[in-house]
Motif scaffolding. Structure first.
Motif, PDB file in Angstrom:
ATOM      1  N   THR A   1       0.842  -1.200   0.000  1.00 29.96           N
ATOM      2  CA  THR A   1       0.000   0.000   0.000  1.00 29.96           C
ATOM      3  C   THR A   1       0.875   1.248   0.000  1.00 29.96           C
ATOM      4  OG1 THR A   1      -1.557  -1.243   1.390  1.00 29.96           O
ATOM      5  CG2 THR A   1      -1.960   1.116   1.137  1.00 29.96           C
ATOM      6  N   TYR A   2       1.874   1.254   0.872  1.00 33.13           N
ATOM      7  CA  TYR A   2       2.756   2.402   0.967  1.00 33.13           C
ATOM      8  C   TYR A   2       3.570   2.595  -0.311  1.00 33.13           C
ATOM      9  CZ  TYR A   2       1.612   1.920   5.927  1.00 33.13           C
ATOM     10  OH  TYR A   2       0.948   1.809   7.117  1.00 33.13           O
TER      11      TYR A   2
ATOM     12  N   GLU B   1      -5.244   1.856   9.995  1.00 27.53           N
ATOM     13  CA  GLU B   1      -5.218   2.040  11.433  1.00 27.53           C
ATOM     14  C   GLU B   1      -4.159   3.099  11.720  1.00 27.53           C
ATOM     15  OE1 GLU B   1      -4.459  -1.812  13.041  1.00 27.53           O
ATOM     16  OE2 GLU B   1      -6.584  -2.284  13.211  1.00 27.53           O
ATOM     17  N   LYS B   2      -4.499   4.087  12.518  1.00 25.08           N
ATOM     18  CA  LYS B   2      -3.642   5.251  12.682  1.00 25.08           C
ATOM     19  C   LYS B   2      -2.238   4.918  13.197  1.00 25.08           C
ATOM     20  CE  LYS B   2      -3.924  10.085  14.006  1.00 25.08           C
ATOM     21  NZ  LYS B   2      -4.818  11.155  14.498  1.00 25.08           N
ATOM     22  N   PRO B   3      -2.078   4.069  14.223  1.00 24.99           N
ATOM     23  CA  PRO B   3      -0.714   3.784  14.687  1.00 24.99           C
ATOM     24  C   PRO B   3       0.162   3.147  13.611  1.00 24.99           C
ATOM     25  CG  PRO B   3      -2.313   3.118  16.338  1.00 24.99           C
ATOM     26  CD  PRO B   3      -3.093   3.443  15.094  1.00 24.99           C
ATOM     27  N   ASN B   4      -0.432   2.267  12.791  1.00 27.31           N
ATOM     28  CA  ASN B   4       0.360   1.646  11.729  1.00 27.31           C
ATOM     29  C   ASN B   4       0.746   2.661  10.670  1.00 27.31           C
ATOM     30  OD1 ASN B   4      -0.094   0.060   8.766  1.00 27.31           O
ATOM     31  ND2 ASN B   4       1.424  -0.789  10.166  1.00 27.31           N
ATOM     32  N   ALA B   5      -0.169   3.579  10.347  1.00 26.94           N
ATOM     33  CA  ALA B   5       0.142   4.613   9.366  1.00 26.94           C
ATOM     34  C   ALA B   5       1.305   5.472   9.836  1.00 26.94           C
ATOM     35  CB  ALA B   5      -1.089   5.486   9.118  1.00 26.94           C
ATOM     36  N   ILE B   6       1.351   5.759  11.137  1.00 26.97           N
ATOM     37  CA  ILE B   6       2.440   6.571  11.684  1.00 26.97           C
ATOM     38  C   ILE B   6       3.755   5.809  11.643  1.00 26.97           C
ATOM     39  CG2 ILE B   6       3.324   7.687  13.773  1.00 26.97           C
ATOM     40  CD1 ILE B   6       0.372   8.229  14.553  1.00 26.97           C
TER      41      ILE B   6
ATOM     42  N   PRO C   1      11.260   8.422   5.853  1.00 30.30           N
ATOM     43  CA  PRO C   1      11.575   9.374   4.774  1.00 30.30           C
ATOM     44  C   PRO C   1      10.626   9.246   3.588  1.00 30.30           C
ATOM     45  CG  PRO C   1      13.579   8.382   5.625  1.00 30.30           C
ATOM     46  CD  PRO C   1      12.440   7.636   6.261  1.00 30.30           C
ATOM     47  N   GLU C   2      10.190   8.015   3.293  1.00 30.03           N
ATOM     48  CA  GLU C   2       9.299   7.789   2.151  1.00 30.03           C
ATOM     49  C   GLU C   2       7.928   8.416   2.359  1.00 30.03           C
ATOM     50  OE1 GLU C   2      10.979   5.475   3.732  1.00 30.03           O
ATOM     51  OE2 GLU C   2      12.523   4.887   2.266  1.00 30.03           O
ATOM     52  N   GLY C   3       7.529   8.596   3.628  1.00 28.97           N
ATOM     53  CA  GLY C   3       6.197   9.115   3.905  1.00 28.97           C
ATOM     54  C   GLY C   3       6.140  10.593   4.221  1.00 28.97           C
ATOM     55  N   ARG C   4       7.257  11.293   4.055  1.00 32.20           N
ATOM     56  CA  ARG C   4       7.306  12.702   4.478  1.00 32.20           C
ATOM     57  C   ARG C   4       6.369  13.615   3.694  1.00 32.20           C
ATOM     58  NH1 ARG C   4      12.160  11.682   1.882  1.00 32.20           N
ATOM     59  NH2 ARG C   4      12.520  12.854  -0.049  1.00 32.20           N
TER      60      ARG C   4
END
Length: 267
Positions: A171-172, A186-191, A198-201
């Motif tokens: 997904t990411y 789920e919010k904790p996993n997304a964080i 770095p990939e999610g900045r």
């Protein structure tokens, strides 16, 4: 897979001899646990290839109470219930929401914790968690989760293309590559799994935490076969002892900021 709070539920008995007609703890020398191991901070393999995460530490504490060894069996999330029924392991412990639909097929322990669901998208995209905003866009979800079920129910007929993945890391990857416009997580996993990397900045949470739908009760528990009554009783006793001792809260402090998840209270 999943309202944001941190309530507590975990505790387990050093011995199940005090549990009436329950068998001795020695009945379970090892407990095979099914897990989808690409889901930080709940369950994942670290750089050394070792199983790690909040669920992993909680399960190890439970196994310690039962004088048993946790044995981890990796399985895609959507295959966890079929594999449990096929007796590939005794317990599912993979951030699984105890839904009414699942409870018709398997049994669940007392709840351990509750976690919120929220949408992420590229910064400045203007995307919101509504059918109107997502119409014509590609939305990523983890296959077999409550997030997938909610997205299909709420947005599936509104022109939203829902793309399901067996592995959350896929997904990411597709978000980064622009093959997805948003993902419901789920919010904790997304964080832990994306936004702090770095990939999610260039991505962020958009809209409010989703609530108000029974699908998103988000109470997480361990799954067992309905026939394994003694094991369920032993694990529930352990969960509540660990909760009363403060062990679950201590473990949560290792992985989450205060209030990031909701730990259920001991009975």
């Amino acid at each position: 897979m999943k309202i944001r709070k941190i309530l507590i539920a975990a505790g387990l008995a050093c011995s199940v001899l005090g549990m009436g007609n329950l068998a001795a703890a020695s009945e379970w020398k090892e407990i095979r646990i099914g897990v989808e191991a690409t889901y930080p901070p709940f369950e994942y393999r670290n750089a050394k290839g070792e199983m790690e995460g909040f669920d992993v530490d909680v399960a190890n504490a439970i196994c310690g109470k039962l004088d048993a060894k946790c044995v981890w069996v990796e399985q895609s999330f959507d295959g966890l219930i079929p594999a449990l029924q096929a007796r590939k392991f005794e317990v599912i412990h993979s951030s699984m929401t105890a839904t009414e639909a699942r409870s018709k097929v398997i049994d669940f322990t007392d709840p351990l914790y509750a976690i919120p669901t929220q949408l992420i998208a590229k910064k400045g995209s203007g995307t919101l968690p509504t059918a109107e905003s997502l119409s014509g866009k590609r939305l990523g979800v983890l296959q077999g989760t409550t997030q997938e079920a909610f997205a299909k129910k709420a947005w599936g007929k509104g022109g939203v293309q829902i793309v399901s993945y067996q592995d959350q890391s896929q997904t990411y990857a597709d978000l980064r590559a622009g093959r997805l416009d948003a993902a419901l997580l789920e919010k904790p996993n997304a964080i832990a799994g994306f936004l702090v990397t770095p990939e999610g900045r260039d991505f962020e949470f958009v809209g409010e935490v989703l609530s108000g739908d029974p699908i998103l009760t988000n109470e997480i528990a361990m799954g067992l076969r309905k026939s394994d009554v003694k094991l369920k009783e032993a694990i529930n006793k352990a969960i509540n002892e660990l909760a009363a001792e403060g062990t679950i809260a201590e473990i949560a402090g290792k992985y989450f900021q205060p209030g990031e998840i909701g730990l259920m209270q001991a009975k």
